[in-house]
Design a protein around this motif. Structure first.
Motif, PDB file in Angstrom:
ATOM      1  N   HIS A  53       0.820  -1.210   0.000  1.00 48.34           N
ATOM      2  CA  HIS A  53       0.000   0.000   0.000  1.00 48.34           C
ATOM      3  C   HIS A  53       0.854   1.260   0.000  1.00 48.34           C
ATOM      4  CE1 HIS A  53       1.084   0.076   4.209  1.00 48.34           C
ATOM      5  NE2 HIS A  53       0.453   1.196   4.392  1.00 48.34           N
ATOM      6  N   THR A  57       0.966   4.065  -3.010  1.00 52.26           N
ATOM      7  CA  THR A  57       0.664   5.460  -2.733  1.00 52.26           C
ATOM      8  C   THR A  57       1.825   6.368  -3.114  1.00 52.26           C
ATOM      9  OG1 THR A  57      -0.791   4.802  -0.919  1.00 52.26           O
ATOM     10  CG2 THR A  57      -0.058   7.084  -0.942  1.00 52.26           C
ATOM     11  N   SER A  63      -4.011   6.462  -2.456  1.00 51.93           N
ATOM     12  CA  SER A  63      -4.104   5.157  -1.818  1.00 51.93           C
ATOM     13  C   SER A  63      -4.838   4.203  -2.747  1.00 51.93           C
ATOM     14  CB  SER A  63      -4.836   5.256  -0.485  1.00 51.93           C
ATOM     15  OG  SER A  63      -6.211   5.551  -0.706  1.00 51.93           O
ATOM     16  N   GLU A 220      -4.492  -0.073   5.935  1.00 51.91           N
ATOM     17  CA  GLU A 220      -5.435  -0.295   4.848  1.00 51.91           C
ATOM     18  C   GLU A 220      -5.991  -1.717   4.870  1.00 51.91           C
ATOM     19  OE1 GLU A 220      -4.598   0.927   0.945  1.00 51.91           O
ATOM     20  OE2 GLU A 220      -3.787   2.867   1.497  1.00 51.91           O
TER      21      GLU A 220
END
Length: 317
Positions: A53, A57, A63, A220
């Motif tokens: 993640h 990003t 994201s 996340e």
């Protein structure tokens, strides 16, 4: 003088990262109607989900969740323009939204108008040549991305902080620690380190110990209230913790170490820029948690700043 053997690491080029992120983008684009887990997306792009993640990003500026939501909304907007007869509720449900109300709220936030107003007032997308409306979904692919796009810009241009990066062979740390669970941020860190310092100070561990902050979970994937954060201080042998303090050993081995001199508000930016540097060097992350290693606190610094290392575990060759 002792000569250390060279550190052998698994090489990954920045182009490899970009191509694999494009694979992840393609996978998301092809499955917008499905609720994909972060693990599924990472697996499709041959990434470990632990650090995927943050890499996503860093390279895209969004994201995974924000990217997916934007593509769903843009696809729905295209359909609103192309298909004047299909009810908006049907477009919302086909687009992966749980209800027409959720769709309308998200659409208004993104396009600053309701879906019905958008359908009535628009004649085409803004990214089109005059007189030539462009209404097709455009998939992301490595060979389609223009070289001048933000995705392929020099990552150095996105740095704002002063940083010193290096590769270090860090020993395994035996640490006393306080664990807190909850959303990562200033409040949870202050609680954890406050309790740790209260315990370590009277025992004389602060003078010689190394203070670390370890972040175990990916927010996340893990619900915020379940995320684990450890405030740690190294222990001299054979010292043992007592009371509410526990002991653990943190992984030793090769790390990418990025040193910053920053204010409290700059920590998120520092993490982002540390990952930019690490990817530029051509290394792969190991499936172990990253941590912060503190050298001074704001109380000890003349300008009220932290001197901190962000340490990212590297995968050996």
């Amino acid at each position: 003088m002792e000569t250390r053997p060279p550190i052998s690491l698994c090489p990954v080029t920045l182009l490899d990262y970009r191509k694999r992120i494009c694979d992840a983008m393609n996978f998301i684009s092809q499955n917008l109607e499905n609720e994909l887990s972060l693990e599924e997306i990472a697996q499709a792009a041959i990434f470990s989900p632990f650090h995927f993640h943050r890499i996503f990003t860093t390279l895209t500026g969004e994201s995974v969740a924000a990217f997916t939501r934007r593509l769903r909304l843009e696809r729905a907007a295209n359909r609103l323009l192309q298909d004047q007869r299909t009810p908006i509720t049907r477009i919302a449900m086909d687009g992966g939204f749980s209800s027409s109300q959720n769709f309308a709220k998200a659409f208004r936030q993104h396009f600053t108008m309701s879906p019905s107003a958008y359908r009535k007032s628009k004649t085409g997308n803004t990214c089109r040549k005059p007189g030539n409306a462009f209404h097709r979904d455009f998939p992301y692919a490595a060979d389609m991305m223009p070289a001048g796009s933000p995705f392929f810009q020099n990552l150095k241009n996105r740095r704002e902080l002063t940083m010193k990066g290096s590769i270090e062979q860090i020993p395994a740390y035996r640490v006393a620690y306080i664990r807190k669970m909850g959303a990562y941020g200033h409040e949870i860190c202050e609680q954890a380190f406050g309790e740790l310092m209260t315990w370590a100070g009277p025992r004389g561990y602060l003078e010689a110990g190394t203070v670390l902050g370890v972040y175990w979970d990916n927010p996340e994937i893990t619900p915020p209230e379940k995320c684990r954060m450890d405030a740690c201080i190294t222990l001299p042998d054979p010292a043992e913790p007592d009371g509410d303090i526990s002991v653990q050993q943190l992984r030793g081995g090769p790390y990418a170490v990025c040193r910053f001199e920053i204010a409290n508000a700059d920590f998120p930016k520092a993490w982002n820029e540390a990952f930019i540097w690490f990817m530029e060097q051509g290394y792969a992350c190991d499936d172990s948690p990253c941590y912060e290693r503190y050298h001074t606190s704001p109380e000890e610094h003349p300008e009220g700043k932290w001197i901190v290392d962000i340490c990212m575990p590297l995968k050996p060759a």
